[in-house]
Design a protein around this motif. Sequence first.
Motif, PDB file in Angstrom:
ATOM      1  N   MET A   1       0.840  -1.185   0.000  1.00 18.80           N
ATOM      2  CA  MET A   1       0.000   0.000   0.000  1.00 18.80           C
ATOM      3  C   MET A   1       0.877   1.237   0.000  1.00 18.80           C
ATOM      4  N   SER A   2       0.526   2.231  -0.796  1.00 16.73           N
ATOM      5  CA  SER A   2       1.300   3.464  -0.845  1.00 16.73           C
ATOM      6  C   SER A   2       0.860   4.405   0.253  1.00 16.73           C
ATOM      7  N   GLU A   3       1.763   5.316   0.572  1.00 18.58           N
ATOM      8  CA  GLU A   3       1.475   6.276   1.630  1.00 18.58           C
ATOM      9  C   GLU A   3       0.306   7.176   1.254  1.00 18.58           C
ATOM     10  N   GLN A   4       0.086   7.375  -0.062  1.00 17.04           N
ATOM     11  CA  GLN A   4      -0.960   8.278  -0.493  1.00 17.04           C
ATOM     12  C   GLN A   4      -2.352   7.698  -0.274  1.00 17.04           C
ATOM     13  N   LYS A   5      -2.433   6.419   0.032  1.00 19.94           N
ATOM     14  CA  LYS A   5      -3.746   5.806   0.184  1.00 19.94           C
ATOM     15  C   LYS A   5      -4.489   6.357   1.395  1.00 19.94           C
ATOM     16  N   LEU A   6      -3.775   6.783   2.404  1.00 21.04           N
ATOM     17  CA  LEU A   6      -4.390   7.302   3.619  1.00 21.04           C
ATOM     18  C   LEU A   6      -4.182   8.806   3.699  1.00 21.04           C
ATOM     19  N   ARG A   7      -5.276   9.536   3.770  1.00 22.22           N
ATOM     20  CA  ARG A   7      -5.216  10.985   3.871  1.00 22.22           C
ATOM     21  C   ARG A   7      -5.978  11.437   5.111  1.00 22.22           C
ATOM     22  N   ILE A   8      -5.496  12.515   5.707  1.00 20.67           N
ATOM     23  CA  ILE A   8      -6.116  13.018   6.929  1.00 20.67           C
ATOM     24  C   ILE A   8      -7.576  13.369   6.690  1.00 20.67           C
ATOM     25  N   GLY A   9      -7.867  13.986   5.560  1.00 14.77           N
ATOM     26  CA  GLY A   9      -9.249  14.343   5.247  1.00 14.77           C
ATOM     27  C   GLY A   9     -10.159  13.136   5.168  1.00 14.77           C
ATOM     28  N   GLU A  10      -9.643  12.025   4.632  1.00 15.34           N
ATOM     29  CA  GLU A  10     -10.436  10.803   4.541  1.00 15.34           C
ATOM     30  C   GLU A  10     -10.732  10.226   5.922  1.00 15.34           C
ATOM     31  N   ILE A  11      -9.737  10.287   6.795  1.00 15.16           N
ATOM     32  CA  ILE A  11      -9.952   9.801   8.158  1.00 15.16           C
ATOM     33  C   ILE A  11     -11.059  10.611   8.827  1.00 15.16           C
ATOM     34  N   TRP A  12     -10.939  11.929   8.730  1.00 17.49           N
ATOM     35  CA  TRP A  12     -11.917  12.803   9.366  1.00 17.49           C
ATOM     36  C   TRP A  12     -13.318  12.557   8.812  1.00 17.49           C
ATOM     37  N   ILE A 128       5.102   7.022  17.966  1.00 18.69           N
ATOM     38  CA  ILE A 128       4.970   5.627  18.376  1.00 18.69           C
ATOM     39  C   ILE A 128       3.516   5.290  18.687  1.00 18.69           C
ATOM     40  N   THR A 129       2.820   6.196  19.366  1.00 13.56           N
ATOM     41  CA  THR A 129       1.414   5.972  19.675  1.00 13.56           C
ATOM     42  C   THR A 129       0.589   5.837  18.402  1.00 13.56           C
ATOM     43  N   ALA A 130       0.893   6.669  17.409  1.00 11.76           N
ATOM     44  CA  ALA A 130       0.170   6.604  16.135  1.00 11.76           C
ATOM     45  C   ALA A 130       0.393   5.256  15.452  1.00 11.76           C
ATOM     46  N   ARG A 131       1.617   4.756  15.508  1.00 13.54           N
ATOM     47  CA  ARG A 131       1.928   3.482  14.860  1.00 13.54           C
ATOM     48  C   ARG A 131       1.248   2.304  15.558  1.00 13.54           C
ATOM     49  N   LEU A 132       0.913   2.474  16.834  1.00 19.00           N
ATOM     50  CA  LEU A 132       0.277   1.387  17.590  1.00 19.00           C
ATOM     51  C   LEU A 132      -1.216   1.628  17.789  1.00 19.00           C
ATOM     52  N   PHE A 133      -1.773   2.509  16.979  1.00 22.20           N
ATOM     53  CA  PHE A 133      -3.157   2.949  17.160  1.00 22.20           C
ATOM     54  C   PHE A 133      -4.180   1.890  16.762  1.00 22.20           C
ATOM     55  N   LEU A 134      -3.770   0.892  15.996  1.00 17.28           N
ATOM     56  CA  LEU A 134      -4.722  -0.085  15.471  1.00 17.28           C
ATOM     57  C   LEU A 134      -4.935  -1.286  16.386  1.00 17.28           C
ATOM     58  N   THR A 156       3.261  -2.875  11.614  1.00 15.79           N
ATOM     59  CA  THR A 156       3.458  -3.213  10.207  1.00 15.79           C
ATOM     60  C   THR A 156       2.409  -2.550   9.315  1.00 15.79           C
ATOM     61  N   MET A 157       1.159  -2.590   9.727  1.00 15.31           N
ATOM     62  CA  MET A 157       0.086  -2.033   8.905  1.00 15.31           C
ATOM     63  C   MET A 157       0.210  -0.523   8.729  1.00 15.31           C
ATOM     64  N   THR A 158       0.669   0.155   9.759  1.00 16.44           N
ATOM     65  CA  THR A 158       0.739   1.618   9.687  1.00 16.44           C
ATOM     66  C   THR A 158       2.012   2.129   9.032  1.00 16.44           C
ATOM     67  N   ALA A 159       2.964   1.238   8.733  1.00 15.73           N
ATOM     68  CA  ALA A 159       4.247   1.686   8.178  1.00 15.73           C
ATOM     69  C   ALA A 159       4.108   2.501   6.893  1.00 15.73           C
ATOM     70  N   PRO A 160       3.304   2.068   5.902  1.00 14.92           N
ATOM     71  CA  PRO A 160       3.223   2.837   4.657  1.00 14.92           C
ATOM     72  C   PRO A 160       2.516   4.182   4.817  1.00 14.92           C
ATOM     73  N   ALA A 161       1.746   4.342   5.893  1.00 16.83           N
ATOM     74  CA  ALA A 161       0.995   5.589   6.096  1.00 16.83           C
ATOM     75  C   ALA A 161       1.403   6.278   7.384  1.00 16.83           C
ATOM     76  N   ALA A 162       2.652   6.069   7.787  1.00 12.32           N
ATOM     77  CA  ALA A 162       3.094   6.561   9.097  1.00 12.32           C
ATOM     78  C   ALA A 162       2.975   8.074   9.221  1.00 12.32           C
ATOM     79  N   TRP A 163       3.399   8.813   8.200  1.00 13.72           N
ATOM     80  CA  TRP A 163       3.430  10.268   8.327  1.00 13.72           C
ATOM     81  C   TRP A 163       2.053  10.914   8.243  1.00 13.72           C
ATOM     82  N   PRO A 164       1.164  10.475   7.340  1.00 14.65           N
ATOM     83  CA  PRO A 164      -0.199  11.003   7.412  1.00 14.65           C
ATOM     84  C   PRO A 164      -0.860  10.710   8.764  1.00 14.65           C
ATOM     85  N   LEU A 165      -0.612   9.514   9.285  1.00 14.49           N
ATOM     86  CA  LEU A 165      -1.188   9.153  10.571  1.00 14.49           C
ATOM     87  C   LEU A 165      -0.602   9.994  11.692  1.00 14.49           C
TER      88      LEU A 165
END
Length: 234
Positions: A1-12, A128-134, A156-165
């Motif tokens: 999965m690419s980092e672009q798949k997760l966007r802050i606006g989509e989460i909100w 670290i908290t963001a990476r363990l959020f799931l 592992t799951m949050t690695a490709p989207a670490a910075w948006p998260l």
Amino acid sequence: MSEQKLRIGEIWQGIVDLLRERMGLFFAVAAPFTLLVDMALRIFGPAPPATMADVTSRTLFWLIVLPGIIGSLAQLTIAGLILRPGATPRMALAAAFAVWPSYLAALMLSALPSGLGFLLLLLPGLYITARLFLIVPLALAGERTDPLSLIRTSWTMTAPAAWPLFGFFILGLVGLFGLGLIAGGVGGALGSVLTLIGLADAAQFAAGLVPALASTVVAIATAAAACVIYSRLA
């Protein structure tokens, strides 16, 4: 999965959609484990420390640790309602109780690196908290629910989207700070008004009710956010 798949606006937007459709149900499920517990501790528990010097292990347990442990049942139940279509509140609550011990163990293990990150600096702790959020949704929907697997899979799951998260968490922290100020101000103002008209007992109750309501909304939104992010990254 690419980092672009997760966007802050989509989460909100995903959180808003969930809360708009099912907030009544989520609140009814969460309130016994968050709102009622918060109010009971405000009435019967130890008084909040006035200064940092007054903080003891006893006050930390009663005012932070215990509400967090009990409140996690609300988040797990809400996650079950979101991730398991057709699940009734009773079914979701039963599933939450079933994974609760494993979730708490994972939470305690994840608190070690997160706490170290916060001691070093705020931003590493948030990362670290963001990476363990799931951990919450993984406890309900993951293939392996032992504590170490929950932590490893979330990382592992949050690695490709670490910075948006990570960006989402920073914005969330700002929002929580603002909500806390508003809730405390509204509760204090309402309590002052009731005190002025001679309703001191009601004033104390109202002053605690508003922050407790805010805490319940935060718990619901946090569970919804974790499920939205999990669904995007799964």
